[in-house]
Scaffold this active site. Structure first.
Site, short mmCIF file in Angstrom:
data_model
loop_
_atom_site.label_atom_id
_atom_site.label_comp_id
_atom_site.label_asym_id
_atom_site.label_seq_id
_atom_site.Cartn_x
_atom_site.Cartn_y
_atom_site.Cartn_z
N ASP A 10 0.74 -1.35 -0.23
CA ASP A 10 0.04 -0.01 -0.02
C ASP A 10 0.92 1.18 0.06
O ASP A 10 0.61 2.15 0.67
CB ASP A 10 -0.90 0.16 1.11
CG ASP A 10 -1.92 -1.19 1.06
OD1 ASP A 10 -1.81 -2.00 0.24
OD2 ASP A 10 -2.78 -1.07 2.02
N ASP A 48 -4.47 -0.71 -1.74
CA ASP A 48 -5.86 -0.59 -0.94
C ASP A 48 -6.87 -0.14 -2.05
O ASP A 48 -6.49 0.87 -2.86
CB ASP A 48 -5.85 0.37 0.03
CG ASP A 48 -6.54 0.16 1.40
OD1 ASP A 48 -6.83 -1.32 1.43
OD2 ASP A 48 -6.87 0.79 2.15
N HIS A 50 -10.59 0.24 -2.67
CA HIS A 50 -11.75 0.49 -2.09
C HIS A 50 -13.09 0.87 -3.22
O HIS A 50 -12.83 2.02 -4.09
CB HIS A 50 -11.93 1.08 -0.86
CG HIS A 50 -11.11 0.88 0.37
ND1 HIS A 50 -10.98 -0.66 0.87
CD2 HIS A 50 -10.17 1.39 0.90
CE1 HIS A 50 -10.19 -0.55 1.79
NE2 HIS A 50 -9.67 0.45 1.96
N HIS A 63 -10.57 6.90 1.65
CA HIS A 63 -9.21 6.88 1.34
C HIS A 63 -9.24 5.81 0.18
O HIS A 63 -9.75 4.96 0.16
CB HIS A 63 -8.12 6.31 2.33
CG HIS A 63 -8.33 5.10 3.00
ND1 HIS A 63 -9.29 4.79 3.94
CD2 HIS A 63 -7.82 3.80 2.59
CE1 HIS A 63 -9.28 3.58 4.12
NE2 HIS A 63 -8.45 3.04 3.42
N LYS A 88 -6.98 -5.08 -3.03
CA LYS A 88 -7.51 -5.64 -1.83
C LYS A 88 -8.66 -4.67 -1.29
O LYS A 88 -8.44 -3.33 -1.51
CB LYS A 88 -6.65 -6.13 -0.64
CG LYS A 88 -5.86 -4.95 -0.60
CD LYS A 88 -4.40 -5.51 0.68
CE LYS A 88 -3.77 -4.21 1.19
NZ LYS A 88 -4.56 -3.29 1.74
N CYS A 129 -1.89 -2.92 7.63
CA CYS A 129 -1.84 -3.81 6.23
C CYS A 129 -0.45 -4.53 6.41
O CYS A 129 -0.45 -5.60 5.83
CB CYS A 129 -1.89 -3.08 5.17
SG CYS A 129 -3.89 -2.56 5.20
C1 VGL Z 1 -4.61 0.51 5.89
C2 VGL Z 1 -6.10 1.61 7.33
C3 VGL Z 1 -7.11 1.44 6.44
C4 VGL Z 1 -3.47 0.15 5.50
C5 VGL Z 1 -5.76 0.41 4.85
O1 VGL Z 1 -2.99 0.07 4.27
O2 VGL Z 1 -2.76 -0.37 6.45
N1 VGL Z 1 -4.94 0.94 7.08
N2 VGL Z 1 -6.88 1.12 5.23
ZN ZN Z 2 -8.35 0.92 3.67
#
Ligand code: VGL
Ligand code: ZN
Length: 181
Positions: A10, A48, A50, A63, A88, A129
């Site tokens: 990420d 990430d 979403h 985010h 993901k 993550c």
């Molecule tokens: C993450 C919080 C929400 C991460 C992803 O990449 O660690 N943290 N979504």
């Molecule tokens: Zn996230």
């Protein structure tokens, strides 16, 4: 023979300073990660990714909405060396913290197919993550190492990062700085 893979978790704009859910050290780890790439047989990067509406956003500021600027890789990340991108958190009801929960690629199968034995984890965020990915890598039978100076934390609550580092150490993950690789 050992076959190693770097998993870059990420390293996206929203997780870096100026982004929606920034890790303070997000920019600083990018040159470190770029400098490590040549040491690995394979490089995987997770994103990430979403949907605009997900239960995940009841816990977090919005985010890394798929296709948005914030979901792009960090501008300085050397993306040419990435062999596979794992998406993901793509559902409406899951968090998708671990890169092993990718919805476009089954990471465990991908690593096995490529005869990977050793996994090295870096990226963002240490306490979410990165930890979830390293933990799943170990559970899936890979010798797993977290690169301690190539990770950055969100630190939503003070002390979270230290707790996560201790949890990872105690769980049997190898924790090394880049100079020890
Ligand atoms: C993450 C919080 C929400 C991460 C992803 O990449 O660690 N943290 N979504
Ligand atoms: Zn996230």
């Amino acid at each position: 023979m050992a076959v190693n893979c770097l998993i870059i978790v990420d390293v996206q704009r929203d997780f870096c300073p100026g982004g929606a859910l920034p890790a303070a050290g997000g920019n600083a780890i990018v040159p470190v990660i770029n400098g490590l790439m040549d040491r690995f047989d394979y490089i995987v990067a997770s994103k990430d990714w979403h949907p605009a509406q997900t239960v995940h956003f009841e816990k977090w500021p919005v985010h890394c909405v798929r296709g948005s600027e914030g979901a792009k890789f960090h501008k300085q990340l050397n993306v040419e060396k990435i062999n596979e991108v794992v998406l993901k958190g793509t559902g409406n009801t899951d968090d998708g913290y671990s890169a092993f929960e990718g919805t476009n690629v089954d990471l465990s199968s991908w690593l096995r197919k490529n005869k990977v034995t050793d996994v090295y984890v870096c990226g963002i965020a240490t306490e979410y993550c990165v930890m979830a990915t390293a933990s799943d890598a170990m559970k899936n039978g890979f010798r797993t190492t977290v690169i301690t100076d190539a990770i950055a934390a969100v630190e939503a609550h003070p002390g979270d990062t230290e707790k996560a580092l201790n949890t990872m150490k105690e769980s049997g993950l190898h924790m090394v700085s880049r100079k020890q690789i």
